[in-house]
Design an enzyme around this catalytic site. Sequence first.
Site, short mmCIF file in Angstrom:
data_model
loop_
_atom_site.label_atom_id
_atom_site.label_comp_id
_atom_site.label_asym_id
_atom_site.label_seq_id
_atom_site.Cartn_x
_atom_site.Cartn_y
_atom_site.Cartn_z
N TYR A 57 -9.73 61.88 36.91
CA TYR A 57 -8.72 61.92 35.85
C TYR A 57 -9.15 61.02 34.71
CZ TYR A 57 -6.60 57.48 37.52
OH TYR A 57 -6.36 56.18 37.88
N GLU A 100 -11.78 66.12 34.37
CA GLU A 100 -10.34 66.37 34.43
C GLU A 100 -9.65 65.64 33.27
OE1 GLU A 100 -8.07 64.51 37.66
OE2 GLU A 100 -7.14 66.45 38.04
N HIS A 167 0.52 67.02 40.17
CA HIS A 167 0.82 65.68 40.72
C HIS A 167 1.92 64.92 40.00
CE1 HIS A 167 -3.65 65.70 42.20
NE2 HIS A 167 -2.92 66.68 42.71
N TYR A 169 2.12 64.47 36.68
CA TYR A 169 1.68 63.88 35.41
C TYR A 169 2.24 64.74 34.28
CZ TYR A 169 -1.36 60.85 38.19
OH TYR A 169 -1.83 59.92 39.08
N ARG A 217 -6.12 71.81 37.38
CA ARG A 217 -5.62 71.24 38.62
C ARG A 217 -4.13 71.51 38.62
NH1 ARG A 217 -7.06 67.18 42.83
NH2 ARG A 217 -6.94 68.84 44.37
N CYS A 342 -8.03 57.83 56.92
CA CYS A 342 -7.32 56.53 56.93
C CYS A 342 -6.79 56.15 55.56
CB CYS A 342 -8.25 55.44 57.44
SG CYS A 342 -9.70 55.17 56.37
N CYS A 345 -9.76 54.43 51.10
CA CYS A 345 -10.38 54.74 49.80
C CYS A 345 -9.34 54.71 48.68
CB CYS A 345 -11.07 56.10 49.86
SG CYS A 345 -10.07 57.42 50.58
N MET A 458 -23.35 39.25 77.76
CA MET A 458 -24.43 38.30 77.50
C MET A 458 -23.89 36.88 77.39
SD MET A 458 -27.05 40.30 77.33
CE MET A 458 -28.39 39.41 76.61
N ASP A 642 -15.98 41.20 62.62
CA ASP A 642 -14.77 40.42 62.93
C ASP A 642 -15.11 39.08 63.58
OD1 ASP A 642 -13.34 42.48 61.92
OD2 ASP A 642 -12.60 43.23 63.84
C1 LIG Z 1 -9.54 58.09 46.21
C2 LIG Z 1 -8.87 59.32 45.69
C3 LIG Z 1 -8.64 59.45 44.33
C4 LIG Z 1 -8.06 60.62 43.82
N1 LIG Z 1 -7.96 60.78 42.47
C5 LIG Z 1 -7.60 61.98 41.96
C6 LIG Z 1 -7.74 62.26 40.58
O1 LIG Z 1 -8.25 61.45 39.81
N2 LIG Z 1 -7.30 63.46 40.13
C7 LIG Z 1 -6.80 64.41 40.96
O2 LIG Z 1 -6.44 65.49 40.48
N3 LIG Z 1 -6.71 64.19 42.29
C8 LIG Z 1 -7.12 63.02 42.81
N4 LIG Z 1 -7.12 62.83 44.18
C9 LIG Z 1 -6.67 63.92 45.07
C10 LIG Z 1 -7.87 64.73 45.57
O3 LIG Z 1 -8.48 65.45 44.54
C11 LIG Z 1 -7.47 65.74 46.67
O4 LIG Z 1 -6.58 66.66 46.15
C12 LIG Z 1 -6.83 65.10 47.90
O5 LIG Z 1 -7.53 63.93 48.25
C13 LIG Z 1 -6.83 66.05 49.10
O6 LIG Z 1 -8.13 66.49 49.36
P1 LIG Z 1 -9.06 65.86 50.53
O7 LIG Z 1 -8.31 65.99 51.80
O8 LIG Z 1 -10.31 66.69 50.50
O9 LIG Z 1 -9.29 64.45 50.20
C14 LIG Z 1 -7.66 61.66 44.70
C15 LIG Z 1 -7.87 61.50 46.07
C16 LIG Z 1 -8.47 60.36 46.57
C17 LIG Z 1 -8.72 60.24 48.05
S1 SF4 Z 2 -12.97 58.91 52.74
FE1 SF4 Z 2 -11.13 57.68 52.68
S2 SF4 Z 2 -9.89 58.54 54.30
FE2 SF4 Z 2 -11.94 59.24 54.68
S3 SF4 Z 2 -12.85 57.73 56.07
FE3 SF4 Z 2 -13.36 57.12 53.99
S4 SF4 Z 2 -11.75 55.67 53.48
FE4 SF4 Z 2 -10.99 56.82 55.23
#
Ligand SMILES: Cc1cc2nc3c(=O)[nH]c(=O)nc-3n(C[C@H](O)[C@H](O)[C@H](O)COP(=O)(O)O)c2cc1C
Ligand code: SF4
Length: 663
Positions: A57, A100, A167, A169, A217, A342, A345, A458, A642
């Site tokens: 974005y 985007e 989303h 926006y 999107r 998880c 990220c 050990m 850890d």
């Molecule tokens: C770290 C992160 C940042 C994201 N930033 C955006 C973004 O900038 N723009 C957007 O449209 N979606 C964003 N998303 C959503 C992803 O594009 C995607 O739709 C969502 O993670 C589901 O897909 P996945 O299961 O393959 O991760 C982000 C997702 C993650 C994990």
């Molecule tokens: S991409 Fe994100 S959700 Fe997937 S293992 Fe890495 S940190 Fe976890």
Amino acid sequence: MSTTYSRLFEPIELGPVTVPNRIFQPPHGNAYGLGQQQTDFRAEKARGGFGLIVQEYSQIDETTDVTPVDSGYLHDDETIPPQKRMVDAVHAHGSKLFVELWHGGATAGNYGSRQPPLTSSQRPTGRNYTPKAMEREDIRTVLDAFGDAADRARRAGYDGIELHAAHGYLISQFLSPFYNDRDDEFGGSLESRMRFFEDAIERVRDNVSADMAVGARYTIDERVDGGLTADGDGIEVMRRLSDDLDFWDVDIGIKQSIDDMIGPSRRHEKNYQMDYLKAATRELDVPVGGAGRITDPDDAAALLEENYVDMIGMARQSISDPHWPRKVKDGDVDRIRECIGCNICVSQSRQGIPLVCTQNPTVGREGDWPPETYEDAADPKGVLVVGGGPAGMEFARVMGERGHLVHLKERDDRLGGRVTFEAGLPELGEWNRVRDWRAAELDRLETVSVHTGPRAEMSYDDVRTYGAELVVIATGAEWDETGTTSSSHQPVPGWERDHVLTPTDAIATDLSGQTIVIFDEEGYNVSAGVAQSLAADNRVIFVTPRASAFQETLHTFERRTIFTALYDLGVEFVANHTLEEVRDDEVVASNVYSGDRRSYEADAVVFTTMRESNDDLYRSLKADAESLRSSTEIESIHAVGDCVAPRRIADAVYAGHELAREL
Ligand SMILES: Cc1cc2nc3c(=O)[nH]c(=O)nc-3n(C[C@H](O)[C@H](O)[C@H](O)COP(=O)(O)O)c2cc1C
Ligand code: SF4
């Protein structure tokens, strides 16, 4: 390549742009800004075979800002040169790069630009500001900004534009009746709500070159009452606008339902968005891409084959393993490092902290640590690693890749350490991938031998006489038994009573029909998992000094599912309270602000407050380092993970990787 996967590698035409395969990275932010780190990060995915990458974005002008996240920008000409370099780096691997275009509308607080947030209608944001309902000149200004940003994208060399109409926006705030209650030509009927989006598409089209693709999107189902739905206006918008666009990148969820947008593995099955998308894919001629926990190549191929989508999107999987496409193509499917869902990220990047990944420690460091490429050891050493948790496994793996001769010792019957425990908690089973991927890689490496079970324990003398040149202690951490918190720094009186348990004891003990008090300061997956586990057969009272339980899950988007599960099980929450004392059959808690005290019945008490390093072995060896160096083969002694400082699994994996790269 197996024919099963061949469809993934068929080219696809998005308007004038031919993408070399059907595997794309949907836009995702990382808070890396626009420098070399960003370029390396996107280029690595191109090197790994992603046919299309959509840069995150990107702010189109100063009426919206990404503060505090150092993210994508196209609001002025200075942003063009670094993006040109990124485009070139991606093109060098034969992939396409789109960008985007983003206006945050009500969702951007504009704390940096200090301009009033703009949106379709003045509605609450749940934060400390309410946005301005846009006047006609605001609308003209922002539409022009979309055009100007598209022009900059063209000058940067991007292959295409993805308009952010998703989303919650700005564009989606016009499209959605959940946000838009205007009564002018930009609100009311669907046709009027679509007008802003249509005008934005037109402005973008006017400013891109004929060889650039223009798509969007788009959130087909907002997953909120009163919002767009996949079988209602959600698909209708797509029907009406498909002639104007070259592709759709479709998903579900807006800010209010963000856990459905970036669904954690907790209660979000693999491929969970696909059912929302298939009708649009099957009906429309324009290509539709989609994402949502796609990690498995067989699933990806089947989703294409069965026309759920025309393109497979992987945001998190591309972070967890940027070489997913190459591995599929090369027949190395078993070596894919699958995402565990998880959301560490996004929990970082959305707060403006540079993105990291639990599974992939090289993320953000592609420039100096190219994933899957390791520097051969100039002088291979005999390496002894004590402890087979996430840090020890990752360290042993990378050292083995580099050609050192590694012996990994784990006193439990299996590798994994804390990962095995945490992944055993309800709904976290996919976290075992951290262990399983590394175990499989260690098995493959001829340079590494792994020993598990009691005989692999050990002692100081075992290490001293082992004959290793490098000794690495990765013995992890244990849960504290005393209930010490950040504000007390003292054990809870009564902590030594028999009915006070650590989380590991509590899970190992057969508890049913009891009243159990959990005293928590972790606020994350262990306290949530222990509570869920125990509440199935017991009454659970959850006491925390924090203002709310599970605060660490706010940005991983697990909070709603955790609370839903625990309320369903009848868990009682007592926030803003600390534990004053554990007695025989009750605890005394006090309010952290008022000091008011109250007793709660308790047959058992579980502390999920802090963990302490298991560092005795390391410290005793280190104390004798000089004499060990002169009297044995040992050249150096290190601790990692850890055992040094108990942190997240992601940090343990990273620490193991870092030490192995740098030794
Ligand atoms: C770290 C992160 C940042 C994201 N930033 C955006 C973004 O900038 N723009 C957007 O449209 N979606 C964003 N998303 C959503 C992803 O594009 C995607 O739709 C969502 O993670 C589901 O897909 P996945 O299961 O393959 O991760 C982000 C997702 C993650 C994990
Ligand atoms: S991409 Fe994100 S959700 Fe997937 S293992 Fe890495 S940190 Fe976890």
